[in-house]
Design an enzyme around this catalytic site. Structure first.
Site, PDB file in Angstrom:
ATOM      1  CG  ASP A 175      -2.133  -0.190   6.088  1.00  0.00           C
ATOM      2  OD1 ASP A 175      -1.409   0.789   6.317  1.00  0.00           O
ATOM      3  OD2 ASP A 175      -3.345  -0.192   6.312  1.00  0.00           O
ATOM      4  CG  ASP A 228       2.579  -5.677   5.053  1.00  0.00           C
ATOM      5  OD1 ASP A 228       1.596  -6.225   4.534  1.00  0.00           O
ATOM      6  OD2 ASP A 228       2.497  -4.871   5.990  1.00  0.00           O
TER       7      ASP A 228
END
Length: 237
Positions: A20, A18
């Site tokens: 953020d 991922d």
């Protein structure tokens, strides 16, 4: 509970990150951004922020401002975030070191994010972080996390077979659930949500951040051996 589990070594065929909360922390920038956007479109920014983390902007807008829920608007809107608030973002501890290890070893990895392509490239440029060879963004799929399609697509783009062992590195409950539903092992980072929220999403491991994840070997077949240290517990049941 304490982050004190003994080191554990596990081997994977590929890694899906991922963005953020996993590679970077742009929370303060996102808060300022959504306050600006919320005021522009007439939606209470606090309402947006209650549900925004780990979700695509287009999915949030579909609920709160459907007339703005277009790919074109989201791309333009998110392209401005790193430009306006670039100084607000920092890297997650351990992220750069892990990515550098993977790149040096030519190990298979990708970024799978709820952000748009302009947002991802903008942040990577601002923070001078490496760009992945494979990228899945908000524009890549019809439905965002917790739908597992994004991680299934990331798996496919790494060119890995269906029986491969793939690790997802995530911080949001929605992303953790997406990774698990895609058939991946998941390590959950307690960087943006509480320990209890991360554990409730049922990842396979829980750590504070990427300082607890180190590459210890990469075989000629591309398989990556990682060591997880100081996990919350050895395995989340």
């Amino acid at each position: 509970m304490a982050y004190a589990a003994p080191p554990e070594t596990v081997t994977f065929h590929g890694l899906l990150f991922d963005m953020d909360g996993t590679i970077i922390d742009s929370t303060s920038a996102v808060v300022k951004h959504w306050h600006t956007i919320g005021n522009e479109i007439g939606v209470d920014p606090e309402v947006i922020l209650q549900t925004s983390h780990g979700r695509r902007s287009i999915d949030i807008l579909k609920l709160l401002a459907p007339e703005k829920a277009t790919v074109e608007y989201v791309r333009q809107m998110e392209s401005q975030l790193p430009k306006k608030y670039g100084s607000e973002a920092i890297e997650i501890p351990g992220a750069r070191a892990l990515l550098d290890q993977l790149i040096t070893a030519n190990a298979p990895w990708a970024i799978v994010t709820s952000g748009s392509e302009p947002l991802v490239h903008g942040w990577l440029e601002v923070l001078k972080l490496p760009h992945p060879g494979h990228l899945v963004t908000a524009e890549s799929v019809e439905n965002g996390k917790p739908d597992p399609t994004c991680y299934k697509l990331g798996w496919s783009r790494l060119g890995l077979p269906a029986d491969a062992e793939v690790l997802v590195l995530e911080d949001s409950p929605a992303g953790i659930k997406a990774g698990k539903a895609a058939g991946c092992k998941v390590i959950g980072l307690v960087t943006s949500h509480t320990m209890e929220q991360v554990v409730a999403a049922e990842p396979d491991w829980v750590v504070e951040d990427l300082r607890s994840v180190k590459m210890v070997a990469c075989g000629e077949d591309g398989r990556v051996t990682l060591q997880f240290s100081n996990a919350l517990i050895a395995k989340v049941q």
